[in-house]
Design an enzyme around this catalytic site. Structure first.
Site, mmCIF file in Angstrom:
data_model
loop_
_atom_site.group_PDB
_atom_site.id
_atom_site.type_symbol
_atom_site.label_atom_id
_atom_site.label_comp_id
_atom_site.label_asym_id
_atom_site.label_seq_id
_atom_site.Cartn_x
_atom_site.Cartn_y
_atom_site.Cartn_z
ATOM 1 C CG HIS A 285 -5.787 -0.703 2.060
ATOM 2 N ND1 HIS A 285 -4.408 -0.646 2.119
ATOM 3 C CD2 HIS A 285 -6.221 0.466 2.579
ATOM 4 C CE1 HIS A 285 -4.032 0.508 2.659
ATOM 5 N NE2 HIS A 285 -5.122 1.193 2.942
ATOM 6 C CB CYS B 252 -1.020 -0.011 1.135
ATOM 7 S SG CYS B 252 -0.518 -0.815 2.636
ATOM 8 C CG HIS C 185 -3.864 -0.239 -2.411
ATOM 9 N ND1 HIS C 185 -2.817 -1.043 -2.800
ATOM 10 C CD2 HIS C 185 -4.066 -0.481 -1.093
ATOM 11 C CE1 HIS C 185 -2.381 -1.724 -1.758
ATOM 12 N NE2 HIS C 185 -3.122 -1.412 -0.709
ATOM 13 C CG ASP D 189 -2.278 -5.466 -2.270
ATOM 14 O OD1 ASP D 189 -3.441 -5.324 -1.868
ATOM 15 O OD2 ASP D 189 -1.294 -4.975 -1.711
ATOM 16 C CD GLN E 277 -0.604 -8.495 0.227
ATOM 17 O OE1 GLN E 277 -0.043 -7.467 -0.139
ATOM 18 N NE2 GLN E 277 -1.357 -8.548 1.301
ATOM 19 C CE LYS F 206 -9.015 -7.614 8.838
ATOM 20 N NZ LYS F 206 -7.786 -8.390 8.642
ATOM 21 N NE ARG G 55 2.226 -8.976 5.527
ATOM 22 C CZ ARG G 55 0.909 -8.860 5.369
ATOM 23 N NH1 ARG G 55 0.101 -9.669 6.029
ATOM 24 N NH2 ARG G 55 0.395 -7.939 4.565
#
Length: 669
Positions: free
Chosen positions: A540, A358, A409, A407, A405, A494, A387
């Site tokens: 997100h 992000c 945004h 992912d 991910q 979320k 991570r």
């Protein structure tokens, strides 16, 4: 005379009772059926013992086995206490520590006097537990002073309990549950609640499952304990169903199938990262290509951002303070000479592998001036992240340190949130159904204790999510709608999407979050219609979550038997006799030209051996060729599955059939 208490029941009726009346007394006053069925109470929403006296005016709801979530939590907590009592009866000198309930059972950590427990000890412990249940010992709640409780634990040699009691906050009420009566009654320090007695447990509805090691208070610097796990249910039928699910889950274990199907492996040289084999990476590539097509059609623009960014960037985004323990930090080393070591003066020279994408997407958004006409801007990335998960938490593909991910945004205005969340929900619904998951639940995770932003901001963010889901019509029990206090991210509430797989397990995968914090911290803005700069709202969102974990879920959901479009090898051409080898090569070439992932098996082995081998590898179609098939230009098609029937089909017809079936769902007419 003490004033009477006013007890409001769920139907709105009010009963006046004397102080000291218990929920069990009220259940008995309502009727003998309820008195027998009631196992606990909710007092102003708090789950409590049914024998605990009422102290003030309150709203009261009686809990029965029909209230399954609360009932299961209670019985599992009780099974843990009975387990601890049984262990101390069988193994005198064993110290007790903690014993919570879990999602499907319970465990208790012990400090044995002589030796660590083994699974050979479990049958005897189970029998001792059943004897305790049969005795129907009352479970009595008592409030103790700190000094008395510590003295009792020290007297009994319970050093772990004494240590914990000494560290509990001053002023906290310390409660003990006594099993049985008299000085010799077994007791444990516990907040509760519990059932009225051990006899309320079903002696046929639990099973001890395994033994492992565990550190006291989760710290590897502390003493190693023996942890005994069990599963506990309301009745034997539920237990049997659970054990059947466990047996089926073991057959579907993605680590086992991944090895059998030659998809991937993990090893200590890259702890927490995956070595994808060619067949496994085919699944990845097919899934990734499908997701790209779906995102392109939905108006997303794909980007690629750096793996490593300066610590100052992570500090500005807030991750350095809130998430640093989960990040891999890298010194920005500048060696002076070969003799002198690297120079790292302070944290300002540190870098970190990105744990999420992000902040980098905000930096892309900030390039150039953005207008309100540019919004919504949807940036997607198949972003590789790292991570620093604890070693003990790693689990196959399901919990890794390096992951990718799916992912994205979405930068939008406040008035666009409802539409964007609705669009996202529709996209996610299509993808989940395409991938074989028509059943999923939607939950809203609310503000955690450790968070950024004002209460007003969180009020607004949480309500905007409620409004968005309401606009889609998905905030209903049919969609599993539920709010989860305290489980949001540190910067935003979320929506969570929980899939249900083929054997009834749930997996939390997709999310979408409304964030006003990160655009503020990283100074993202757009020029609004009024000519002034405004902060965008940042959504997100992810649908698969991570490719690694989602592929693990797919393997277990399909038990390795992927639909044809996802299968790494879609067909194997196997010969019965060597005379058919030339024809087999021709069949394979035609299928490959049509886009089918095909292999040949021309080995001098019996066909039953080949069938068994390729069935274990979960190949969807085995195409068997003998002399007759070669002469007639046909193929004997054997689909995967014990009850599947073989059929003979002309080669050209087979090619067209498999070509159509192998298309990804989004490419079909």
């Amino acid at each position: 005379m003490s004033a009477m208490l006013k007890i409001t029941l769920p139907d709105g009726s009010v009963r006046e009772v004397a102080p000291g009346t218990t929920p069990a007394d009220i259940a008995a006053a309502i009727g003998p059926g309820l008195a027998k069925a009631a196992i606990a109470a909710k007092v102003d929403g708090e789950l409590r013992d049914i024998m605990r006296p009422l102290e003030a005016d309150t709203h009261l709801a009686l809990v029965t086995a029909k209230d399954e979530a609360d009932a299961l939590e209670l019985v599992r907590h009780d099974y843990a206490h009975v387990l601890a009592e049984a262990v101390q009866q069988l193994f005198p000198g064993t110290q007790i520590t903690f014993g919570p309930s879990t999602d499907d059972g319970f465990y208790y950590d012990f400090a044995p006097r002589d030796r660590a427990f083994t699974e050979e000890d479990l049958p005897a412990i189970e029998e001792a537990m059943r004897r305790i249940i049969a005795k129907d010992e009352p479970l009595i709640r008592e409030v103790w002073s700190r000094a008395d409780l510590i003295a009792r634990w020290q007297r009994d040699g319970e050093t772990f309990k004494a240590e914990w009691a000494a560290e509990l906050p001053e002023g906290e009420e310390l409660t003990v549950y006594r099993a049985g009566k008299g000085e010799d009654a077994w007791l444990d320090m516990c907040r509760g609640p519990h059932l009225a007695s051990t006899g309320k447990l079903d002696p046929s509805a639990f099973k001890l499952t395994r033994v492992s090691g565990a550190y006291w208070r989760g710290d590897q610097k502390n003493a190693m304990l023996s942890r005994i796990y069990g599963t506990g249910w309301l009745n034997k039928k539920q237990l049997d169903a659970h054990l059947t699910r466990l047996e089926e889950a073991a057959k579907r274990d993605h680590r086992k199938l991944g090895q059998e199907m030659d998809l991937f492996h993990l090893q200590a040289e890259a702890h927490g990262s995956v070595f994808w084999h060619p067949k496994g990476y085919i699944i990845w590539r097919v899934l990734e290509a499908y997701m790209r097509r779906r995102l392109d059609a939905a108006g997303y623009q794909e980007v690629k951002t750096p793996q490593i960014m300066d610590a100052r960037q992570w500090e500005q985004s807030g991750h350095w303070g809130k998430y640093r323990e989960n990040m891999f930090v890298i010194p920005d080393e500048v060696p002076n000479t070969e003799d002198e070591g690297p120079v790292v003066s302070n944290e300002a020279q540190w870098m970190a592998l990105k744990p999420m994408n992000c902040p980098a997407h905000v930096l892309i958004f900030r390039q150039g001036i953005k207008s309100y006409r540019d919004l919504p801007l949807r940036l997607a990335e198949m972003g590789c992240c790292h991570r620093n998960e604890p070693h003990g938490a790693l689990h196959g593909l399901m919990r890794v340190r390096q992951f990718t991910q799916d992912d994205a945004h979405i930068f939008c205005r406040e008035d666009q949130i409802v539409d964007e969340v609705s669009r996202f929900c529709d996209l996610l619904d299509t993808i989940y159904k395409d991938l074989g998951f028509p059943d999923y639940a939607i939950k809203l995770a609310l503000r955690p204790e450790k968070r950024f932003g004002s209460d007003a901001m969180w009020d607004w963010s949480e309500q905007s999510m409620r409004d968005a889901v309401a606009a889609t019509g998905r905030n209903t029990p049919e969609w599993g709608w539920e709010e989860l206090p305290g489980e949001g991210a540190f910067y935003a509430p979320k929506l969570e999407f929980h899939l249900t797989d083929a054997i009834g397990r749930t997996w939390q995968v997709g999310t979408i979050q409304t964030d006003t914090v990160l655009p503020e911290r990283l100074d993202a803005s757009y020029v609004a219609e009024d000519g002034e700069r405004h902060r965008p709202i940042m959504l997100h969102r992810a649908i698969l979550g991570s490719y690694e974990r989602f592929i693990g879920i797919l393997i277990e959901h399909f038990a390795g038997k992927f639909p044809l479009w996802l299968a790494p090898v879609q067909a194997v051409v196997a010969t019965i006799v060597s005379d058919a080898d030339g024809y087999a090569e021709e069949v394979a070439a035609k299928l490959a030209a049509a886009g089918i992932r095909v292999e040949t098996d021309l080995r001098n082995e019996k066909i039953n051996y080949k069938v068994r081998e390729h069935s274990l590898a979960k190949v969807p179609y085995l195409l068997v060729l003998g002399k007759r098939e070669a002469d007639e230009r046909t193929v004997a098609v054997r689909p995967l599955g014990t009850d599947a029937r073989q059929e003979v089909i002309a080669l050209d017809a087979l090619v067209e059939r498999l070509k159509a079936e192998a298309l990804a769902p989004d490419l079909r007419g």
